[in-house]
Design a protein around this motif. Sequence first.
Motif, PDB file in Angstrom:
ATOM      1  N   VAL A 115       0.854  -1.188   0.000  1.00 10.74           N
ATOM      2  CA  VAL A 115       0.000   0.000   0.000  1.00 10.74           C
ATOM      3  C   VAL A 115       0.887   1.233   0.000  1.00 10.74           C
ATOM      4  CG1 VAL A 115      -1.833   1.260   1.191  1.00 10.74           C
ATOM      5  CG2 VAL A 115      -1.816  -1.241   1.247  1.00 10.74           C
ATOM      6  N   ASP A 116       0.646   2.121  -0.934  1.00 12.79           N
ATOM      7  CA  ASP A 116       1.473   3.311  -1.095  1.00 12.79           C
ATOM      8  C   ASP A 116       0.555   4.503  -1.350  1.00 12.79           C
ATOM      9  OD1 ASP A 116       3.681   4.907  -1.321  1.00 12.79           O
ATOM     10  OD2 ASP A 116       4.472   3.963  -3.147  1.00 12.79           O
ATOM     11  N   THR A 117       1.087   5.701  -1.277  1.00 10.95           N
ATOM     12  CA  THR A 117       0.323   6.905  -1.601  1.00 10.95           C
ATOM     13  C   THR A 117       1.149   7.805  -2.513  1.00 10.95           C
ATOM     14  OG1 THR A 117       1.114   8.032   0.396  1.00 10.95           O
ATOM     15  CG2 THR A 117      -1.020   6.914   0.536  1.00 10.95           C
ATOM     16  N   VAL A 118       0.438   8.580  -3.305  1.00 13.17           N
ATOM     17  CA  VAL A 118       1.094   9.521  -4.209  1.00 13.17           C
ATOM     18  C   VAL A 118       1.569  10.722  -3.398  1.00 13.17           C
ATOM     19  CG1 VAL A 118       0.814  10.993  -6.230  1.00 13.17           C
ATOM     20  CG2 VAL A 118      -0.374   8.779  -6.114  1.00 13.17           C
ATOM     21  N   LYS A 119       2.838  11.051  -3.546  1.00  9.57           N
ATOM     22  CA  LYS A 119       3.389  12.203  -2.840  1.00  9.57           C
ATOM     23  C   LYS A 119       3.185  13.476  -3.663  1.00  9.57           C
ATOM     24  CE  LYS A 119       6.892   9.443  -0.466  1.00  9.57           C
ATOM     25  NZ  LYS A 119       6.350   8.167  -0.935  1.00  9.57           N
ATOM     26  N   ARG A 120       3.182  14.618  -2.993  1.00  9.36           N
ATOM     27  CA  ARG A 120       2.969  15.886  -3.670  1.00  9.36           C
ATOM     28  C   ARG A 120       4.020  16.103  -4.767  1.00  9.36           C
ATOM     29  NH1 ARG A 120      -0.026  20.122  -2.461  1.00  9.36           N
ATOM     30  NH2 ARG A 120      -0.456  19.292  -0.364  1.00  9.36           N
ATOM     31  N   ASP A 137      -6.440  10.386 -15.698  1.00  8.29           N
ATOM     32  CA  ASP A 137      -5.495  11.341 -16.290  1.00  8.29           C
ATOM     33  C   ASP A 137      -4.369  11.483 -15.282  1.00  8.29           C
ATOM     34  OD1 ASP A 137      -4.031  13.525 -17.142  1.00  8.29           O
ATOM     35  OD2 ASP A 137      -5.776  14.679 -17.769  1.00  8.29           O
ATOM     36  N   ALA A 138      -3.218  10.947 -15.621  1.00  7.27           N
ATOM     37  CA  ALA A 138      -2.098  10.897 -14.677  1.00  7.27           C
ATOM     38  C   ALA A 138      -1.737  12.274 -14.148  1.00  7.27           C
ATOM     39  CB  ALA A 138      -0.883  10.245 -15.332  1.00  7.27           C
ATOM     40  N   ARG A 139      -2.015  13.330 -14.936  1.00  7.00           N
ATOM     41  CA  ARG A 139      -1.659  14.684 -14.506  1.00  7.00           C
ATOM     42  C   ARG A 139      -2.606  15.211 -13.430  1.00  7.00           C
ATOM     43  NH1 ARG A 139      -2.184  17.144 -20.353  1.00  7.00           N
ATOM     44  NH2 ARG A 139      -4.051  15.845 -20.086  1.00  7.00           N
ATOM     45  N   LYS A 140      -3.749  14.565 -13.254  1.00  9.15           N
ATOM     46  CA  LYS A 140      -4.752  15.069 -12.327  1.00  9.15           C
ATOM     47  C   LYS A 140      -4.926  14.204 -11.075  1.00  9.15           C
ATOM     48  CE  LYS A 140      -7.414  17.347 -15.970  1.00  9.15           C
ATOM     49  NZ  LYS A 140      -8.728  17.470 -16.652  1.00  9.15           N
ATOM     50  N   ARG A 163       7.356   2.084  -8.332  1.00  9.47           N
ATOM     51  CA  ARG A 163       7.628   1.687  -6.947  1.00  9.47           C
ATOM     52  C   ARG A 163       6.697   0.552  -6.512  1.00  9.47           C
ATOM     53  NH1 ARG A 163       7.554   6.577  -4.879  1.00  9.47           N
ATOM     54  NH2 ARG A 163       5.500   6.541  -3.886  1.00  9.47           N
ATOM     55  N   ALA A 164       5.509   0.500  -7.136  1.00  4.25           N
ATOM     56  CA  ALA A 164       4.548  -0.552  -6.802  1.00  4.25           C
ATOM     57  C   ALA A 164       4.887  -1.885  -7.461  1.00  4.25           C
ATOM     58  CB  ALA A 164       3.146  -0.117  -7.224  1.00  4.25           C
ATOM     59  N   GLY A 165       5.919  -1.900  -8.321  1.00  2.67           N
ATOM     60  CA  GLY A 165       6.341  -3.166  -8.919  1.00  2.67           C
ATOM     61  C   GLY A 165       6.070  -3.284 -10.395  1.00  2.67           C
ATOM     62  N   VAL A 166       5.652  -2.178 -11.043  1.00  6.43           N
ATOM     63  CA  VAL A 166       5.419  -2.192 -12.491  1.00  6.43           C
ATOM     64  C   VAL A 166       6.649  -1.588 -13.173  1.00  6.43           C
ATOM     65  CG1 VAL A 166       3.908  -1.443 -14.369  1.00  6.43           C
ATOM     66  CG2 VAL A 166       2.950  -1.857 -12.078  1.00  6.43           C
ATOM     67  N   GLU A 187       4.708  14.228  -7.251  1.00  2.40           N
ATOM     68  CA  GLU A 187       5.341  13.002  -7.740  1.00  2.40           C
ATOM     69  C   GLU A 187       4.642  12.496  -9.000  1.00  2.40           C
ATOM     70  OE1 GLU A 187       6.922   8.894  -5.719  1.00  2.40           O
ATOM     71  OE2 GLU A 187       4.916   9.591  -5.156  1.00  2.40           O
ATOM     72  N   PRO A 188       5.375  12.159 -10.066  1.00  2.36           N
ATOM     73  CA  PRO A 188       4.753  11.590 -11.272  1.00  2.36           C
ATOM     74  C   PRO A 188       4.130  10.230 -10.964  1.00  2.36           C
ATOM     75  CG  PRO A 188       7.005  12.314 -11.704  1.00  2.36           C
ATOM     76  CD  PRO A 188       6.817  12.335 -10.220  1.00  2.36           C
TER      77      PRO A 188
END
Length: 393
Positions: free
Chosen positions: A15-20, A49-52, A30-33, A22-23
């Motif tokens: 379990v991870d979270t997107v940091k401010r 949309d990855a940018r949002k 980091r999740a293994g992909v 961070e792409p």
Amino acid sequence: MGSRVSVASKWRVRVDTVKRGEPLVAVLERAGVPRDEAARVLRESQAIDARKIRAGTTITSTVSADSGASEVVLQLAIDRLVRFTRSATGGSRSGWLEKEETLPWTTDTVVVGGVVSSTLTGAIAQGADAFPANVRNEVAYALADILEYRVDLSRDLREGDTIKVLMERQRAPNGAVRPGDVIAARLTVDGRRVETMRFAQGSKSAYFDGEGKSMRAAFLRAPLAFRRISSVFGLRRHPILGTVRAHQGMDYAAARGTPVRALGDGVVIFAGWKGGYGRVLEIRHRNGFVTRYGHLNAFAPGIRRGTTVSISRTVAFVGTTGLSTAPHLHFEVLVNGKHRDPRVALRNVTGEPLASGQRASFDDLRARLFARLDGPRAASTAAAPVITRVAGD
């Protein structure tokens, strides 16, 4: 970031979270992909949309030390997931299959309310323990939206007035709770009873009072959506001139720039400067009504003499022009050219009644809803279908 061993011992759930800043591709890596796969997944995605993607978004992945991630789930909202699963058949150019999932909120009903000591929100908070503290104001706002044609909740309520609301309570699969629709409500407002209930007409629902008249009327009760009144109709000492003079309206204290809305459909007959009023707007409505808004900071785009406006449209912004000591809105109602107390003039304007053919079903539903409203303040999961639902239906 955390991990736990899954049922199959070789797999781990991370379990991870997107940091401010961070792409998202870096988070998927980091999740293994693998990074090139992650980039292709994001390019092909139809759901995101990855940018949002917001900082703090949770990403859960199922990972093997031998083969990397087999599944990645993005929690975009409490009730919305996007699931990426590695394709064993090669049915996707990126090697991953995408599926968007909406998780249903379940709905029951609760009764909330309280006794007014100062504000509507305070009264609701007293008896809204069925909801988390951070969403109780939303209950008050939902009720205010329904009552804004009948009650100026910042002015008409008195200490000791009572409020009871039968409303939906929605629960997410993760246990989050939020208020749904108001089903019925009863208030005492300055000694008079005000009732409202939701009633279905075909595929649509609307709110009616206890007499079967629509809660929507030709006029709102106040020109500011978020309002508090600093003075009321009658004699008072003018803050600048220092003399007692007839104050021909009501003052609403509000921050500079607060949107001012048209109380009803009408035509702008004046938009300009007028002595002590400062920048002022006048709108003519049907039935001989004129509303006047003074001390304005500016007019909304397109507002000028001759402009047709609709009810609730933003027409201007609060300011402190003219004879004004601080930002506020001065509001007047004239009927056939004569000043009228806005509280009285607008209270007498009510909505259209139900068609006679709907009265029997309306009266039956009203009896059932208000019997529940007057019963124990407890949640009910066995309510009639007309007042319970799964959110998103």
